[in-house]
Design a protein around this motif. Structure first.
Motif, PDB file in Angstrom:
ATOM      1  N   UNK A   4     -47.916  32.890 -42.682  1.00 41.17           N
ATOM      2  CA  UNK A   4     -47.225  34.050 -43.546  1.00 41.17           C
ATOM      3  C   UNK A   4     -46.360  33.290 -44.241  1.00 41.17           C
ATOM      4  N   UNK A   5     -46.163  33.737 -45.806  1.00 46.98           N
ATOM      5  CA  UNK A   5     -45.289  33.098 -46.733  1.00 46.98           C
ATOM      6  C   UNK A   5     -44.562  34.334 -47.080  1.00 46.98           C
ATOM      7  N   UNK A   6     -43.414  34.039 -47.615  1.00 52.61           N
ATOM      8  CA  UNK A   6     -42.594  34.975 -48.499  1.00 52.61           C
ATOM      9  C   UNK A   6     -42.115  34.446 -49.607  1.00 52.61           C
ATOM     10  N   UNK A   7     -42.574  35.214 -50.902  1.00 54.30           N
ATOM     11  CA  UNK A   7     -42.206  34.544 -52.273  1.00 54.30           C
ATOM     12  C   UNK A   7     -41.527  35.563 -52.693  1.00 54.30           C
ATOM     13  N   UNK A   8     -40.347  34.886 -53.309  1.00 59.68           N
ATOM     14  CA  UNK A   8     -39.212  35.661 -54.048  1.00 59.68           C
ATOM     15  C   UNK A   8     -39.749  35.928 -55.590  1.00 59.68           C
ATOM     16  N   UNK A   9     -40.151  37.121 -56.193  1.00 57.89           N
ATOM     17  CA  UNK A   9     -40.422  37.221 -57.573  1.00 57.89           C
ATOM     18  C   UNK A   9     -39.557  38.131 -58.348  1.00 57.89           C
ATOM     19  N   UNK A  10     -39.054  37.587 -59.511  1.00 58.03           N
ATOM     20  CA  UNK A  10     -38.283  38.416 -60.359  1.00 58.03           C
ATOM     21  C   UNK A  10     -38.986  39.780 -60.874  1.00 58.03           C
ATOM     22  N   UNK A  39     -34.355  45.145 -52.271  1.00 56.48           N
ATOM     23  CA  UNK A  39     -34.762  45.668 -53.719  1.00 56.48           C
ATOM     24  C   UNK A  39     -36.339  45.383 -53.975  1.00 56.48           C
ATOM     25  N   UNK A  40     -37.018  45.038 -53.087  1.00 55.50           N
ATOM     26  CA  UNK A  40     -38.425  44.993 -53.154  1.00 55.50           C
ATOM     27  C   UNK A  40     -38.970  43.947 -53.923  1.00 55.50           C
ATOM     28  N   UNK A  41     -37.839  42.725 -54.051  1.00 56.00           N
ATOM     29  CA  UNK A  41     -38.359  41.710 -54.835  1.00 56.00           C
ATOM     30  C   UNK A  41     -38.961  40.425 -54.253  1.00 56.00           C
ATOM     31  N   UNK A  42     -39.261  40.586 -52.919  1.00 54.23           N
ATOM     32  CA  UNK A  42     -40.063  39.662 -52.216  1.00 54.23           C
ATOM     33  C   UNK A  42     -41.365  40.233 -51.597  1.00 54.23           C
ATOM     34  N   UNK A  43     -42.236  39.086 -51.734  1.00 52.22           N
ATOM     35  CA  UNK A  43     -43.775  39.543 -51.374  1.00 52.22           C
ATOM     36  C   UNK A  43     -44.003  38.608 -50.177  1.00 52.22           C
ATOM     37  N   UNK A  44     -44.622  39.374 -49.044  1.00 51.99           N
ATOM     38  CA  UNK A  44     -44.819  38.687 -47.904  1.00 51.99           C
ATOM     39  C   UNK A  44     -46.544  38.757 -48.028  1.00 51.99           C
ATOM     40  N   UNK A  45     -47.048  37.448 -48.059  1.00 52.87           N
ATOM     41  CA  UNK A  45     -48.241  37.111 -47.872  1.00 52.87           C
ATOM     42  C   UNK A  45     -48.690  36.480 -46.539  1.00 52.87           C
ATOM     43  N   UNK A  66     -40.607  32.950 -60.007  1.00 55.33           N
ATOM     44  CA  UNK A  66     -40.929  33.346 -58.509  1.00 55.33           C
ATOM     45  C   UNK A  66     -40.479  31.772 -57.712  1.00 55.33           C
ATOM     46  N   UNK A  67     -40.152  31.989 -56.627  1.00 58.92           N
ATOM     47  CA  UNK A  67     -39.834  30.811 -55.641  1.00 58.92           C
ATOM     48  C   UNK A  67     -40.337  31.057 -54.177  1.00 58.92           C
ATOM     49  N   UNK A  68     -40.692  30.134 -53.557  1.00 59.92           N
ATOM     50  CA  UNK A  68     -41.118  30.211 -52.299  1.00 59.92           C
ATOM     51  C   UNK A  68     -40.001  30.162 -51.200  1.00 59.92           C
TER      52      UNK A  68
END
Length: 127
Positions: A4-10, A39-45, A66-68
């Motif tokens: 599982x990874x979390x990526x912050x995306x603008x 603020x729903x700015x992170x994607x959990x994959x 985007x950043x990990x």
């Protein structure tokens, strides 16, 4: 191994959120994708054999910055198997690359100059 990874995306609009989710879902090895954060700015994959760096690069190209944030084993509790990128401080001091400061000058070509002084004022210069 599932991870599982979390990526912050603008993402400032709904359209960029859906585009980011489409990019993440279309990546090979991805099993599930969810929005996360206040603020729903992170994607959990979550997926098997997903390359976090390649996914982040793809999100940067197609969506924006985007950043990990974290990468860890799936199913583990919060912080149980995660490695936060912010917490890891790599203190490697690589030696600077020093390029040689010499210049090899190629010889300049020699051109012979031929001057013609046969000028006729009554001749046509267009032809």
């Amino acid at each position: 191994m599932k991870q599982t990874m979390v990526i912050k995306v603008y993402m400032n609009k709904h359209k960029s959120r859906s585009k980011a989710l489409k990019v993440a879902v279309g990546f090979s090895g991805v099993e599930s994708v969810a929005l996360k954060g206040d603020d729903m700015s992170q994607i959990e994959v979550t997926g098997d054999g997903v390359d976090a760096v390649a996914l982040t690069t793809s999100l940067r190209k197609k969506v924006g910055y985007a950043e990990v944030v974290s990468v860890g084993a799936a199913g583990a509790g919060a912080g149980a198997g995660e490695q936060s990128m912010d917490d890891e401080k790599i203190e490697a001091n690589p030696e600077p690359v020093v390029w040689p400061n010499y210049h090899v000058a190629a010889p300049l070509p020699h051109y012979d100059v031929c001057v013609v002084r046969d000028y006729d004022p009554y001749s046509c210069s267009i032809l």
